[in-house]
Design a protein around this motif. Sequence first.
Motif, PDB file in Angstrom:
ATOM      1  N   GLY A 242       0.800  -1.216   0.000  1.00  0.00           N
ATOM      2  CA  GLY A 242       0.000   0.000   0.000  1.00  0.00           C
ATOM      3  C   GLY A 242       0.829   1.260   0.000  1.00  0.00           C
TER       4      GLY A 242
ATOM      5  N   TYR B 185       9.959  10.200   0.628  1.00  0.00           N
ATOM      6  CA  TYR B 185       8.965   9.485   1.424  1.00  0.00           C
ATOM      7  C   TYR B 185       9.527   8.908   2.721  1.00  0.00           C
TER       8      TYR B 185
ATOM      9  N   ASP C  51       2.630   4.634  -0.585  1.00  0.00           N
ATOM     10  CA  ASP C  51       2.232   5.874  -1.248  1.00  0.00           C
ATOM     11  C   ASP C  51       3.413   6.829  -1.158  1.00  0.00           C
ATOM     12  N   GLU C  52       4.005   7.171  -2.281  1.00  0.00           N
ATOM     13  CA  GLU C  52       5.206   8.002  -2.281  1.00  0.00           C
ATOM     14  C   GLU C  52       4.955   9.417  -1.756  1.00  0.00           C
ATOM     15  N   ASN C  53       3.705   9.781  -1.583  1.00  0.00           N
ATOM     16  CA  ASN C  53       3.376  11.097  -1.039  1.00  0.00           C
ATOM     17  C   ASN C  53       3.275  11.090   0.488  1.00  0.00           C
ATOM     18  N   GLU C  54       3.396   9.913   1.078  1.00  0.00           N
ATOM     19  CA  GLU C  54       3.381   9.781   2.531  1.00  0.00           C
ATOM     20  C   GLU C  54       4.810   9.759   3.075  1.00  0.00           C
TER      21      GLU C  54
END
Length: 307
Positions: free
Chosen positions: A22, A101, A24-27
């Motif tokens: 799961g 990230y 997410d490179e924006n997290e």
Amino acid sequence: MQEVRFKNRTWDVAAHLRVPEGFDENEKYPAIVCAHPISSCKEQTSGSIYAERLTEQGYVTLAFDASHQGESGGEPRYLEDPATRVEDFRCAVDYLMTLDYVDEDRVGVLGVCGGGGYAANATMTDHRIKALVTVVAANYGRLMREGDLSADAAVATLEAVGKQRTAEARGAEPHLTTYIPDSPEEREKAGITDVDIVNAVEYYRTPRGQHPNSPNKLRFSGLEAAFGFDAFHLAEVLLTQPLQIIVGDVPGGFGSYRDGFELFDRARSEKKDIFVVKGASHYDLYDQPKYVDQAFEKITPFFQQNL
């Protein structure tokens, strides 16, 4: 899992970067550097067991091959140099700092066997590392000095190393020795019965853990630095980060049981714990589920609380 490279001085260090399900490179994610034992590689226990499991728990993990070994660059080959091994950790953290990230305030390290000793040494001077776990950590310098149970034997080995260096400086071929016997049959023929050597041969030289990037080769003329190295030097002054030590209670010739307690006693860390896995030998904690599961009963909450 991604194959990545980062620099140590002028050469590339090869690593496996894992991200959790799961992803997410924006997290922002906590990250853990995983270091292999001496003579090992990233495909063995540090990567396939510990990094894999930590990634399943939600961490970004980076398992790397030591410089001069495995798929990493660095000449000469098969060199076990403590200063370079410690610098590998700092360079690994440098690499993590370039990943958007990764939360730069939640970086930890886990090292197995000699990788645990090096991890402790690196953590002392790189305080970007916020939490340290050692699994059957071995102090390579102590092991080299005491392996023959004689200071005279250590000095004699250094004399031989010096002669080999002179020969190579004059054009001789490098002398490559082995860490352990190359097969169970060779070990039996030599009459070696120490539990750590028996299990090392089973792990590294049979299908249990054997890997082509771990060829059981060591450059003899590069041994001098190890004899003067103490992985725990200044731990009582500089090692302040939270520390979780894992050892087995079946002692063997590599000395990880005694090294674990020495590190625990010497570390300045206010938050530190040592956990003894009952019935486990050094190599049981490399890959045997019964014992690795017990280790993670401590590792999991430790990283949750400190990263």
